[in-house]
Write a protein that holds these residues in place. Structure first.
Motif, PDB file in Angstrom:
ATOM      1  N   PHE A 133     -44.185  10.992   5.443  1.00 39.25           N
ATOM      2  CA  PHE A 133     -43.276  10.297   6.375  1.00 39.25           C
ATOM      3  C   PHE A 133     -42.493   9.206   5.654  1.00 39.25           C
ATOM      4  N   GLN A 134     -41.214   9.129   5.960  1.00 40.87           N
ATOM      5  CA  GLN A 134     -40.362   8.070   5.409  1.00 40.87           C
ATOM      6  C   GLN A 134     -40.016   7.115   6.550  1.00 40.87           C
ATOM      7  N   PRO A 135     -40.716   5.962   6.641  1.00 33.90           N
ATOM      8  CA  PRO A 135     -40.435   5.051   7.763  1.00 33.90           C
ATOM      9  C   PRO A 135     -39.026   4.479   7.651  1.00 33.90           C
ATOM     10  N   ALA A 136     -38.483   4.045   8.781  1.00 30.70           N
ATOM     11  CA  ALA A 136     -37.179   3.386   8.776  1.00 30.70           C
ATOM     12  C   ALA A 136     -37.362   2.034   9.454  1.00 30.70           C
ATOM     13  N   PRO A 137     -36.804   0.960   8.873  1.00 29.42           N
ATOM     14  CA  PRO A 137     -36.993  -0.374   9.447  1.00 29.42           C
ATOM     15  C   PRO A 137     -36.570  -0.426  10.914  1.00 29.42           C
ATOM     16  N   GLY A 138     -37.453  -0.985  11.758  1.00 29.92           N
ATOM     17  CA  GLY A 138     -37.114  -1.171  13.172  1.00 29.92           C
ATOM     18  C   GLY A 138     -37.233   0.081  14.019  1.00 29.92           C
ATOM     19  N   MET A 171     -34.215   9.343  16.050  1.00 30.30           N
ATOM     20  CA  MET A 171     -34.314   8.539  14.830  1.00 30.30           C
ATOM     21  C   MET A 171     -35.761   8.315  14.371  1.00 30.30           C
ATOM     22  N   ALA A 172     -36.744   8.467  15.302  1.00 26.91           N
ATOM     23  CA  ALA A 172     -38.134   8.308  14.877  1.00 26.91           C
ATOM     24  C   ALA A 172     -38.535   9.414  13.903  1.00 26.91           C
ATOM     25  N   MET A 173     -37.926  10.583  14.047  1.00 24.22           N
ATOM     26  CA  MET A 173     -38.301  11.738  13.229  1.00 24.22           C
ATOM     27  C   MET A 173     -37.545  11.722  11.902  1.00 24.22           C
ATOM     28  N   TYR A 247     -36.184  24.273   8.341  1.00 23.81           N
ATOM     29  CA  TYR A 247     -36.637  22.890   8.110  1.00 23.81           C
ATOM     30  C   TYR A 247     -35.454  22.104   7.559  1.00 23.81           C
ATOM     31  N   LYS A 248     -35.312  20.866   8.021  1.00 27.66           N
ATOM     32  CA  LYS A 248     -34.238  20.005   7.493  1.00 27.66           C
ATOM     33  C   LYS A 248     -34.699  18.557   7.551  1.00 27.66           C
ATOM     34  N   ASP A 249     -34.648  17.848   6.440  1.00 27.62           N
ATOM     35  CA  ASP A 249     -34.979  16.419   6.459  1.00 27.62           C
ATOM     36  C   ASP A 249     -33.737  15.661   6.929  1.00 27.62           C
ATOM     37  N   VAL A 250     -33.928  14.755   7.864  1.00 26.40           N
ATOM     38  CA  VAL A 250     -32.783  14.125   8.535  1.00 26.40           C
ATOM     39  C   VAL A 250     -33.056  12.636   8.810  1.00 26.40           C
ATOM     40  N   ASN A 251     -32.009  11.930   9.225  1.00 33.90           N
ATOM     41  CA  ASN A 251     -32.107  10.579   9.818  1.00 33.90           C
ATOM     42  C   ASN A 251     -32.578   9.474   8.868  1.00 33.90           C
ATOM     43  N   ARG A 252     -32.511   9.715   7.571  1.00 33.90           N
ATOM     44  CA  ARG A 252     -32.964   8.683   6.633  1.00 33.90           C
ATOM     45  C   ARG A 252     -31.939   8.468   5.528  1.00 33.90           C
ATOM     46  N   ASP A 253     -31.820   7.164   5.125  1.00 35.27           N
ATOM     47  CA  ASP A 253     -30.929   6.794   4.022  1.00 35.27           C
ATOM     48  C   ASP A 253     -31.496   7.340   2.710  1.00 35.27           C
ATOM     49  N   VAL A 254     -30.650   7.465   1.704  1.00 37.20           N
ATOM     50  CA  VAL A 254     -31.149   7.890   0.406  1.00 37.20           C
ATOM     51  C   VAL A 254     -31.885   6.721  -0.260  1.00 37.20           C
ATOM     52  N   ALA A 255     -32.889   7.029  -1.045  1.00 32.14           N
ATOM     53  CA  ALA A 255     -33.625   5.990  -1.773  1.00 32.14           C
ATOM     54  C   ALA A 255     -32.881   5.710  -3.071  1.00 32.14           C
ATOM     55  N   LEU A 256     -32.634   4.431  -3.374  1.00 37.63           N
ATOM     56  CA  LEU A 256     -31.908   4.067  -4.616  1.00 37.63           C
ATOM     57  C   LEU A 256     -32.854   3.427  -5.614  1.00 37.63           C
TER      58      LEU A 256
END
Ligand code: UGY
Ligand code: MN
Length: 256
Positions: A133-138, A171-173, A247-256
């Motif tokens: 899981f990739q959490p997202a702030p807030g 957005m939770a997913m 399957y598709k990963d969605v709703n998350r920013d790229v990690a820099l």
């Protein structure tokens, strides 16, 4: 004495549709070898996608004989998704027991205990997807989802349709599982290129699938991994509808 063996079918030695590149893979089901895992006594797991090939998720076909299942709770440190393709499965999600027939599925968030059992009398087969899981702030943690493809939200778009098993734009997913459908002759409207990855399982019908600059013919049971940015387009061939699970990963920013 040498035991005579029948000749292999013409083409099986020199020609094969299996293909692995750094950005995508095409795996017909007949070439994928079995894994036996301590966590799945009596079962066969056939891994299709994993971090070993560069994917950021794992996907497998789980073959679960009657009376078998996971040895106990599966790894609660990652998210799980199961979709029943044959037979039936009993899943225990956070203490609640659910019976999943063909077309039934469950999504289990990270941290929630999950165990799987074939309580029926026939072999069960299921897609098994796992993702860290990739959490997202807030954004709140997702909840478990139990469903069936026949009652999931469906979008119609002329000769194309989409069944949203885990919803979309939630957005939770951090990933979606959608069944994509195309009538014969229909195609996606462009060659798409996106940062998201795909794990694709052909459920029925036939198609030509563009991957990079090549076209690959696909049919029922085939698996395709599409890594980030791989140019892709589907064109449904054959006389019957073409459907695949995506399957598709969605709703998350790229990690820099
Ligand atoms: O939603 C998608 O990314 C979809 N159109 N991709 C695909 O089917 N390969
Ligand atoms: Mn896509």
């Amino acid at each position: 004495m040498r035991v005579p063996t029948p000749n292999p079918p013409p083409g099986i030695i020199g020609h094969n549709r299996s293909m692995l590149t750094p950005s995508y893979a095409v795996f017909p089901p007949e070439g994928i070898m079995d894994s036996l895992l301590p966590g799945w006594p009596g079962c066969i797991i056939r891994f299709q996608a994993s971090p070993h090939m560069g994917a950021r998720f794992a996907q497998a076909l789980a073959i679960i004989p009657a009376g078998c299942g996971s040895a106990g709770a599966l790894d609660a440190g990652v998210q799980h998704f199961f979709y029943v393709q044959q037979g039936s499965l009993e899943v225990t999600v956070g203490g609640a027991v659910h019976s999943l027939p063909v077309g039934g599925y469950c999504y289990v968030p990270e941290g929630v205990p999950l165990s799987v059992r074939n309580a029926g009398s026939d072999e069960a087969r299921a897609m098994w997807v796992r993702k860290r899981f990739q959490p997202a702030p807030g954004v709140a943690m997702p909840e478990p989802i139990i469903g069936h493809r026949d009652t999931a939200e469906r979008e119609e778009n002329g000769p194309r349709w989409r069944v949203l098993l885990l919803g979309t734009r939630r957005m939770a997913m951090d990933f979606e599982m959608n069944i994509m459908g195309y009538a014969p002759g229909a195609h996606f409207w462009c060659v798409e290129t996106h940062v998201m990855e795909h794990g694709m399982v052909m459920l029925e019908g036939q198609c030509l699938q563009r991957l990079g600059r090549e076209w690959h013919e696909l049919w029922e049971g085939d698996f395709v991994w599409m890594g980030p940015y791989v140019p892709q387009q589907i064109y449904a061939t054959g006389n019957a509808n073409c459907e695949y699970m995506l399957y598709k990963d969605v709703n998350r920013d790229v990690a820099l």
